[in-house]
Design a protein around this motif. Sequence first.
Motif, mmCIF file in Angstrom:
data_model
loop_
_atom_site.group_PDB
_atom_site.id
_atom_site.type_symbol
_atom_site.label_atom_id
_atom_site.label_comp_id
_atom_site.label_asym_id
_atom_site.label_seq_id
_atom_site.Cartn_x
_atom_site.Cartn_y
_atom_site.Cartn_z
ATOM 1 N N VAL A 60 0.847 -1.189 0.000
ATOM 2 C CA VAL A 60 0.000 0.000 0.000
ATOM 3 C C VAL A 60 0.881 1.238 0.000
ATOM 4 O O VAL A 60 1.714 1.412 0.888
ATOM 5 C CB VAL A 60 -0.930 0.020 1.239
ATOM 6 C CG1 VAL A 60 -1.802 1.272 1.240
ATOM 7 C CG2 VAL A 60 -1.777 -1.243 1.304
ATOM 8 N N SER A 61 0.700 2.088 -1.011
ATOM 9 C CA SER A 61 1.436 3.354 -1.053
ATOM 10 C C SER A 61 0.700 4.372 -0.192
ATOM 11 O O SER A 61 -0.512 4.551 -0.322
ATOM 12 C CB SER A 61 1.517 3.886 -2.481
ATOM 13 O OG SER A 61 2.060 5.197 -2.462
ATOM 14 N N ILE A 62 1.454 5.036 0.690
ATOM 15 C CA ILE A 62 0.893 6.145 1.457
ATOM 16 C C ILE A 62 1.699 7.413 1.179
ATOM 17 O O ILE A 62 1.805 8.290 2.022
ATOM 18 C CB ILE A 62 0.792 5.840 2.967
ATOM 19 C CG1 ILE A 62 2.148 5.526 3.583
ATOM 20 C CG2 ILE A 62 -0.211 4.723 3.217
ATOM 21 C CD1 ILE A 62 2.126 5.495 5.101
ATOM 22 N N ALA A 63 2.234 7.502 -0.058
ATOM 23 C CA ALA A 63 2.946 8.711 -0.465
ATOM 24 C C ALA A 63 2.032 9.920 -0.297
ATOM 25 O O ALA A 63 2.475 10.988 0.100
ATOM 26 C CB ALA A 63 3.433 8.577 -1.904
ATOM 27 N N ASP A 64 0.749 9.730 -0.590
ATOM 28 C CA ASP A 64 -0.274 10.720 -0.269
ATOM 29 C C ASP A 64 -1.150 10.064 0.805
ATOM 30 O O ASP A 64 -2.004 9.245 0.489
ATOM 31 C CB ASP A 64 -1.118 11.062 -1.496
ATOM 32 C CG ASP A 64 -2.263 12.015 -1.162
ATOM 33 O OD1 ASP A 64 -2.432 12.387 0.027
ATOM 34 O OD2 ASP A 64 -3.006 12.383 -2.090
ATOM 35 N N PRO A 65 -0.932 10.391 2.071
ATOM 36 C CA PRO A 65 -1.653 9.698 3.147
ATOM 37 C C PRO A 65 -3.154 9.931 3.136
ATOM 38 O O PRO A 65 -3.890 9.207 3.787
ATOM 39 C CB PRO A 65 -1.013 10.231 4.429
ATOM 40 C CG PRO A 65 -0.245 11.433 4.041
ATOM 41 C CD PRO A 65 0.025 11.358 2.569
ATOM 42 N N THR A 66 -3.610 10.908 2.370
ATOM 43 C CA THR A 66 -5.052 11.117 2.272
ATOM 44 C C THR A 66 -5.674 10.242 1.187
ATOM 45 O O THR A 66 -6.890 10.229 1.019
ATOM 46 C CB THR A 66 -5.393 12.590 1.986
ATOM 47 O OG1 THR A 66 -4.863 12.954 0.709
ATOM 48 C CG2 THR A 66 -4.837 13.502 3.071
ATOM 49 N N ALA A 67 -4.834 9.526 0.434
ATOM 50 C CA ALA A 67 -5.332 8.652 -0.631
ATOM 51 C C ALA A 67 -4.476 7.384 -0.712
ATOM 52 O O ALA A 67 -3.763 7.161 -1.691
ATOM 53 C CB ALA A 67 -5.327 9.387 -1.964
ATOM 54 N N PRO A 68 -4.511 6.527 0.323
ATOM 55 C CA PRO A 68 -3.726 5.287 0.268
ATOM 56 C C PRO A 68 -4.195 4.405 -0.880
ATOM 57 O O PRO A 68 -5.386 4.338 -1.178
ATOM 58 C CB PRO A 68 -3.992 4.632 1.625
ATOM 59 C CG PRO A 68 -5.273 5.225 2.096
ATOM 60 C CD PRO A 68 -5.352 6.597 1.510
ATOM 61 N N THR A 69 -3.237 3.745 -1.539
ATOM 62 C CA THR A 69 -3.546 2.951 -2.719
ATOM 63 C C THR A 69 -2.798 1.623 -2.670
ATOM 64 O O THR A 69 -1.592 1.609 -2.402
ATOM 65 C CB THR A 69 -3.102 3.705 -3.998
ATOM 66 O OG1 THR A 69 -3.664 5.013 -3.983
ATOM 67 C CG2 THR A 69 -3.527 2.984 -5.246
ATOM 68 N N ILE A 70 -3.504 0.530 -2.952
ATOM 69 C CA ILE A 70 -2.835 -0.767 -3.088
ATOM 70 C C ILE A 70 -2.140 -0.755 -4.446
ATOM 71 O O ILE A 70 -2.791 -0.621 -5.481
ATOM 72 C CB ILE A 70 -3.830 -1.930 -2.993
ATOM 73 C CG1 ILE A 70 -4.491 -1.946 -1.610
ATOM 74 C CG2 ILE A 70 -3.118 -3.262 -3.261
ATOM 75 C CD1 ILE A 70 -5.610 -2.953 -1.455
ATOM 76 N N VAL A 71 -0.797 -0.857 -4.440
ATOM 77 C CA VAL A 71 -0.033 -0.749 -5.675
ATOM 78 C C VAL A 71 0.457 -2.098 -6.190
ATOM 79 O O VAL A 71 0.815 -2.224 -7.365
ATOM 80 C CB VAL A 71 1.161 0.230 -5.533
ATOM 81 C CG1 VAL A 71 0.652 1.649 -5.322
ATOM 82 C CG2 VAL A 71 2.094 -0.181 -4.414
ATOM 83 N N ASP A 72 0.488 -3.105 -5.326
ATOM 84 C CA ASP A 72 0.956 -4.421 -5.755
ATOM 85 C C ASP A 72 0.628 -5.447 -4.675
ATOM 86 O O ASP A 72 0.226 -5.080 -3.562
ATOM 87 C CB ASP A 72 2.472 -4.404 -5.998
ATOM 88 C CG ASP A 72 2.917 -5.371 -7.074
ATOM 89 O OD1 ASP A 72 2.214 -6.375 -7.313
ATOM 90 O OD2 ASP A 72 3.974 -5.122 -7.689
ATOM 91 N N THR A 73 0.813 -6.701 -5.013
ATOM 92 C CA THR A 73 0.647 -7.796 -4.060
ATOM 93 C C THR A 73 1.808 -8.758 -4.236
ATOM 94 O O THR A 73 2.116 -9.153 -5.368
ATOM 95 C CB THR A 73 -0.686 -8.547 -4.290
ATOM 96 O OG1 THR A 73 -1.755 -7.615 -4.148
ATOM 97 C CG2 THR A 73 -0.869 -9.670 -3.290
ATOM 98 N N LEU A 74 2.460 -9.100 -3.150
ATOM 99 C CA LEU A 74 3.533 -10.094 -3.185
ATOM 100 C C LEU A 74 2.900 -11.461 -2.985
ATOM 101 O O LEU A 74 2.276 -11.722 -1.949
ATOM 102 C CB LEU A 74 4.555 -9.815 -2.082
ATOM 103 C CG LEU A 74 5.185 -8.423 -2.078
ATOM 104 C CD1 LEU A 74 6.145 -8.286 -0.906
ATOM 105 C CD2 LEU A 74 5.885 -8.143 -3.395
#
Length: 142
Positions: A60-74
Amino acid sequence: MRIFAPPQKCDHNLTLTQLCALRSITVGGWDEDAAEHIAYDATTQRVFVASAEAASVSVVSIADPTAPTIVDTLDISTALATAQCGNFAAESVQSVAIATSTSYSNAIIAAASPNVDETANGYLAFYDASTLAFLGCQQAGN
């Protein structure tokens, strides 16, 4: 998973010892899975969420903490089902951690998968925290 911020990032009048919730994100099926363990890598601003029900780790990317995004799955089960890893049948991820080393340029993700037989050893799967490349595995105690 909920993301919290210190008072200066919030729209509310809070004291210095309070936090406010910025945003939340559902990882895994609602009421079917759980964020068993999480780890944070400050360099990539990613949270790694171990699944209690599947042999995977959500990134989960929290580069923008107001819009967390699942970016990949291991996919831990696929990585550990190789001859290199003893054809281990991973069914879940018990924990996830981030480690750094002076001999490796990026942080390393370690995901632990227990054995179905509780008396037998499980495996650790290692990934590069920046590229998410699978680095290898190691048998671990139960």
